[in-house]
Write an enzyme that holds these catalytic residues in place. Structure first.
Site, PDB file in Angstrom:
ATOM      1  N   CYS A  56      33.824  43.259  36.598  1.00  0.00           N
ATOM      2  CA  CYS A  56      33.457  42.669  37.882  1.00  0.00           C
ATOM      3  C   CYS A  56      32.026  43.047  38.276  1.00  0.00           C
ATOM      4  CB  CYS A  56      34.384  43.179  38.979  1.00  0.00           C
ATOM      5  SG  CYS A  56      36.088  42.635  38.828  1.00  0.00           S
ATOM      6  N   GLU A  58      30.957  44.229  41.064  1.00  0.00           N
ATOM      7  CA  GLU A  58      30.867  45.502  41.794  1.00  0.00           C
ATOM      8  C   GLU A  58      30.752  46.680  40.832  1.00  0.00           C
ATOM      9  OE1 GLU A  58      33.033  43.018  42.128  1.00  0.00           O
ATOM     10  OE2 GLU A  58      34.163  43.173  44.011  1.00  0.00           O
TER      11      GLU A  58
HETATM   12  N1  THU Z   1      35.525  39.254  39.951  1.00  0.00           N
HETATM   13  C1  THU Z   1      34.520  40.075  40.369  1.00  0.00           C
HETATM   14  O1  THU Z   1      33.425  40.090  39.789  1.00  0.00           O
HETATM   15  N2  THU Z   1      34.762  40.908  41.414  1.00  0.00           N
HETATM   16  C2  THU Z   1      35.946  40.961  42.105  1.00  0.00           C
HETATM   17  O2  THU Z   1      36.134  41.851  42.902  1.00  0.00           O
HETATM   18  C3  THU Z   1      36.964  39.937  41.870  1.00  0.00           C
HETATM   19  C4  THU Z   1      36.847  39.197  40.575  1.00  0.00           C
HETATM   20  C5  THU Z   1      35.293  38.371  38.796  1.00  0.00           C
HETATM   21  C6  THU Z   1      36.058  38.744  37.561  1.00  0.00           C
HETATM   22  C7  THU Z   1      36.131  37.425  36.834  1.00  0.00           C
HETATM   23  O3  THU Z   1      34.975  37.283  36.022  1.00  0.00           O
HETATM   24  C8  THU Z   1      36.102  36.383  37.929  1.00  0.00           C
HETATM   25  O4  THU Z   1      35.662  37.057  39.106  1.00  0.00           O
HETATM   26  C9  THU Z   1      37.433  35.711  38.196  1.00  0.00           C
HETATM   27  O5  THU Z   1      38.431  36.649  38.398  1.00  0.00           O
END
Ligand code: THU
Length: 136
Positions: A56, A58
């Site tokens: 993710c 973050e």
């Molecule tokens: N994702 C994030 O980058 N941060 C989050 O807190 C929620 C989900 C991304 C992971 C994945 O690449 C996409 O969003 C769909 O889940």
């Protein structure tokens, strides 16, 4: 935090979103992490064809900052949406909340943005009764 601080963090997160590598979900996320001494580290989500290694936005921001020697953080802005269109809040996933808890106190602020309005929550609100190093 001041409104202008929230706005500049959101702007950095929106810019970071353009670095998202998300060919499988097409859901682009950007994050901008503010240190207590005013530096900003950004991140975007990076996906994998085998899905599980996906990271993710973050955690990219946190791990980049920690690898640069940072340990003290005050806030993070997170934005995201399908095809990079921001039209709803994008709250951090549970794994990212746990990583935040590793490095931040419950008063750490999480800034969300839906394209029009911002919403600010604390880490304590997002992950109450968390398991931390003090439990070990
Ligand atoms: N994702 C994030 O980058 N941060 C989050 O807190 C929620 C989900 C991304 C992971 C994945 O690449 C996409 O969003 C769909 O889940």
């Amino acid at each position: 935090m001041k409104r202008e601080t929230a706005r500049s963090l959101i702007e950095a997160a929106v810019n970071a979103l353009s670095c998202s590598y998300s060919p499988y979900s097409n859901f682009k996320v950007g994050a901008a992490l503010l240190t207590k001494d005013g530096k900003i580290y950004t991140g975007a989500n990076i996906e994998s064809a085998s899905y599980t290694p996906t990271i993710c936005a973050e955690r990219v921001a946190f791990f980049t900052a920690v690898h640069s020697g940072e340990k003290d953080f005050s806030a993070i802005a997170v934005v995201g949406g399908k095809e990079g269109v921001i039209n709803a809040f994008c709250p951090p996933c549970g794994v990212c909340r746990q990583v935040m808890t590793e490095f931040c106190d419950p008063d750490f602020e999480v800034v969300l943005f839906d394209g029009d309005n911002e919403k600010i929550m604390t880490l304590g609100e997002l992950l109450p009764e968390s398991f931390t190093k003090s439990n070990i």
